[in-house]
Design a protein around this motif. Structure first.
Motif, mmCIF file in Angstrom:
data_model
loop_
_atom_site.group_PDB
_atom_site.id
_atom_site.type_symbol
_atom_site.label_atom_id
_atom_site.label_comp_id
_atom_site.label_asym_id
_atom_site.label_seq_id
_atom_site.Cartn_x
_atom_site.Cartn_y
_atom_site.Cartn_z
ATOM 1 N N PHE A 53 41.762 36.396 52.140
ATOM 2 C CA PHE A 53 40.564 36.143 52.926
ATOM 3 C C PHE A 53 39.423 37.080 52.554
ATOM 4 C CE2 PHE A 53 43.436 34.681 56.641
ATOM 5 C CZ PHE A 53 43.540 33.424 56.076
ATOM 6 N N SER A 54 39.734 38.173 51.867
ATOM 7 C CA SER A 54 38.742 39.228 51.635
ATOM 8 C C SER A 54 38.731 39.656 50.183
ATOM 9 C CB SER A 54 39.070 40.457 52.501
ATOM 10 O OG SER A 54 39.117 40.130 53.864
ATOM 11 N N PRO A 55 37.641 40.314 49.749
ATOM 12 C CA PRO A 55 37.629 40.908 48.412
ATOM 13 C C PRO A 55 38.747 41.936 48.261
ATOM 14 C CG PRO A 55 35.423 40.844 49.345
ATOM 15 C CD PRO A 55 36.364 40.472 50.453
ATOM 16 N N ALA A 56 39.108 42.238 47.019
ATOM 17 C CA ALA A 56 40.245 43.112 46.745
ATOM 18 C C ALA A 56 40.120 44.475 47.420
ATOM 19 C CB ALA A 56 40.394 43.291 45.229
ATOM 20 N N GLU A 70 39.419 39.586 37.862
ATOM 21 C CA GLU A 70 38.338 39.030 37.056
ATOM 22 C C GLU A 70 38.109 37.560 37.392
ATOM 23 O OE1 GLU A 70 37.026 38.561 32.350
ATOM 24 O OE2 GLU A 70 38.901 39.595 32.902
ATOM 25 N N GLY A 71 36.858 37.227 37.693
ATOM 26 C CA GLY A 71 36.496 35.844 37.967
ATOM 27 C C GLY A 71 36.780 35.372 39.374
ATOM 28 N N GLN A 72 37.325 36.265 40.228
ATOM 29 C CA GLN A 72 37.666 35.870 41.598
ATOM 30 C C GLN A 72 37.083 36.878 42.588
ATOM 31 O OE1 GLN A 72 39.235 33.127 42.483
ATOM 32 N NE2 GLN A 72 40.063 32.444 40.531
ATOM 33 N N THR A 73 36.347 36.381 43.586
ATOM 34 C CA THR A 73 35.892 37.274 44.651
ATOM 35 C C THR A 73 37.064 37.684 45.525
ATOM 36 O OG1 THR A 73 33.719 36.218 44.688
ATOM 37 C CG2 THR A 73 34.341 37.526 46.615
ATOM 38 N N CYS A 74 37.875 36.697 45.908
ATOM 39 C CA CYS A 74 39.075 36.947 46.708
ATOM 40 C C CYS A 74 40.295 36.674 45.829
ATOM 41 C CB CYS A 74 39.094 36.056 47.948
ATOM 42 S SG CYS A 74 37.739 36.390 49.090
ATOM 43 N N PRO A 75 41.125 37.672 45.580
ATOM 44 C CA PRO A 75 42.233 37.530 44.632
ATOM 45 C C PRO A 75 43.260 36.487 45.054
ATOM 46 C CG PRO A 75 41.789 39.842 45.095
ATOM 47 C CD PRO A 75 40.999 39.048 46.089
ATOM 48 N N ASP A 76 44.017 36.004 44.055
ATOM 49 C CA ASP A 76 45.097 35.069 44.340
ATOM 50 C C ASP A 76 46.409 35.823 44.546
ATOM 51 O OD1 ASP A 76 46.029 35.754 41.790
ATOM 52 O OD2 ASP A 76 45.295 33.919 40.866
ATOM 53 N N VAL A 239 37.781 29.576 54.119
ATOM 54 C CA VAL A 239 37.770 29.970 52.710
ATOM 55 C C VAL A 239 37.136 28.835 51.902
ATOM 56 C CG1 VAL A 239 39.745 31.506 52.920
ATOM 57 C CG2 VAL A 239 40.121 29.099 52.429
ATOM 58 N N PRO A 240 36.618 29.118 50.709
ATOM 59 C CA PRO A 240 35.840 28.104 49.976
ATOM 60 C C PRO A 240 36.508 26.733 49.831
ATOM 61 C CG PRO A 240 35.510 30.228 48.966
ATOM 62 C CD PRO A 240 36.538 30.438 50.044
ATOM 63 N N PRO A 241 37.788 26.602 49.464
ATOM 64 C CA PRO A 241 38.362 25.261 49.339
ATOM 65 C C PRO A 241 38.414 24.511 50.670
ATOM 66 C CG PRO A 241 39.716 26.872 48.189
ATOM 67 C CD PRO A 241 38.742 27.634 49.019
#
Length: 351
Positions: A53-56, A70-76, A239-241
């Motif tokens: 839900f949040s940045p790293a 890299e390339g993700q605001t909120c990690p997977d 969340v974005p999706p």
């Protein structure tokens, strides 16, 4: 074989690692026993599209900021697993993987921790087993009659297995919304919820949730009016999706069906729908079977506690099960504070 430690931590996920970090800082002798064969906790088993839900930087355990992905605001989830693997190694935490705890018993001054690879005796025990291994599915009429596929959140991986199928996703929380959104464009999705979905404001993320949960706990501890906490804000983080599917009109929830039939679902108004699969996103219960032998008082699956400490046995602490064991304690950012408090109480008890 019997071994000894001042503290046995049961569970090597994020809560167990946070406990280990603070116990190590206090110079306490401990071991972490983890049933999973590899580091990473339950994050190893989530669905592929899951994001924090949040940045790293706002999703970190004590002592070590999670690096950005890299390339993700909120990690997977894979990024979280890599972070937990590194965390365990960086601090040299004594985690024994592939060790399943069967039962904890009272032996007077010590607690006996029985495992599938021997016995430990400890002065205190920290239970940090979480909830992932205890998925909950409600007793809905007709569940045994339904001939299609049924699975829980824990078994869902990606939408490919449901391509072209008719799928009912049950549950109005984050997992229900995210999995329903994940399936759109791949399957014919019906989203069933017990009440209309309650979205949090689009700009709310994990940082706000943690601050809100902490403020509620502080208010309750000080005898002030209950703020309602996170539940007051809503049930679903946009969340974005999820936001994209919602705004495109693809997440229109139906009321919960009243029963399952052999071929599908039936609603209170008598309407029916043929269904190929039902995904139950209906939550979890605390995984506490290993503590049954202690015969502690419990209400609705929650053993009575004062903070993280068991009310009836101060040698036992609980970490990472949700607000029951501390504000936002089931989150990466939230568990550190309660782990620190538990470690200090354990230090004082051992002294």
């Amino acid at each position: 074989m019997t071994r000894r430690a001042d503290v046995v931590v049961i569970g090597g996920g994020q809560a167990g690692l946070a406990a280990g970090y603070h116990l190590r800082r206090l110079g306490i002798d401990f071991v972490v026993l983890d049933a999973r064969p590899a580091p990473g906790g339950a994050w190893q088993h989530t669905w592929d599209s899951l994001r924090l839900f949040s940045p790293a930087a706002y999703s970190s355990l004590p002592g070590r900021l999670m690096p950005a992905q890299e390339g993700q605001t909120c990690p997977d989830a894979a990024h979280v697993v890599a972070y937990l693997v590194d965390y365990e190694k960086r601090y040299g935490l004594p985690v024994q993987h592939g060790v399943r705890v069967d039962a904890v018993h009272d032996e007077g001054t010590l607690l006996r921790v029985g495992t599938d690879s021997g016995t430990w005796r400890a002065r205190t025990v920290v239970s940090a087993t979480g909830t992932w291994t205890r998925p909950f599915v409600p007793a809905v009429e007709g569940r045994r009659e339904f001939a299609g596929r049924q699975l829980h959140t824990v078994q869902y991986k990606d939408p490919a297995a449901f391509a072209g199928q008719r799928v009912v996703v049950v549950g109005g929380g984050n997992s229900g919304a995210q999995i329903a959104a994940d399936l759109t464009g791949h399957a014919q999705v019906t989203w069933a919820t017990r009440r209309p979905p309650r979205y949090l404001a689009d700009d709310i993320d994990g940082r706000v949730l943690f601050d809100t949960a902490t403020a509620r706990r502080r208010a309750l501890d000080e005898g002030r009016t209950d703020t309602g906490g996170v539940a007051f804000l809503g049930d679903i983080v946009a969340v974005p999706p999820v936001r994209a599917a919602r705004d495109a009109g693809l997440l229109a929830a139906r009321p919960m069906f009243t029963r399952l039939t052999a071929t599908g679902a039936q609603w209170a108004d008598g309407s029916q729908q043929d269904v190929d699969a039902v995904i139950w996103c209906t939550g979890f219960r605390p995984a506490l079977a290993h503590l049954a032998g202690l015969r502690l008082r419990a209400a609705r699956g929650h053993i009575a506690t004062d903070g993280t400490r068991a009310t009836d046995d101060p040698r036992l602490h609980f970490l990472g099960y949700g607000d029951w064991t501390g504000p936002a304690s089931a989150t990466l950012i939230g568990v550190g504070r309660t782990a620190r408090e538990a470690a200090r109480e354990i230090r004082d008890l051992l002294a």
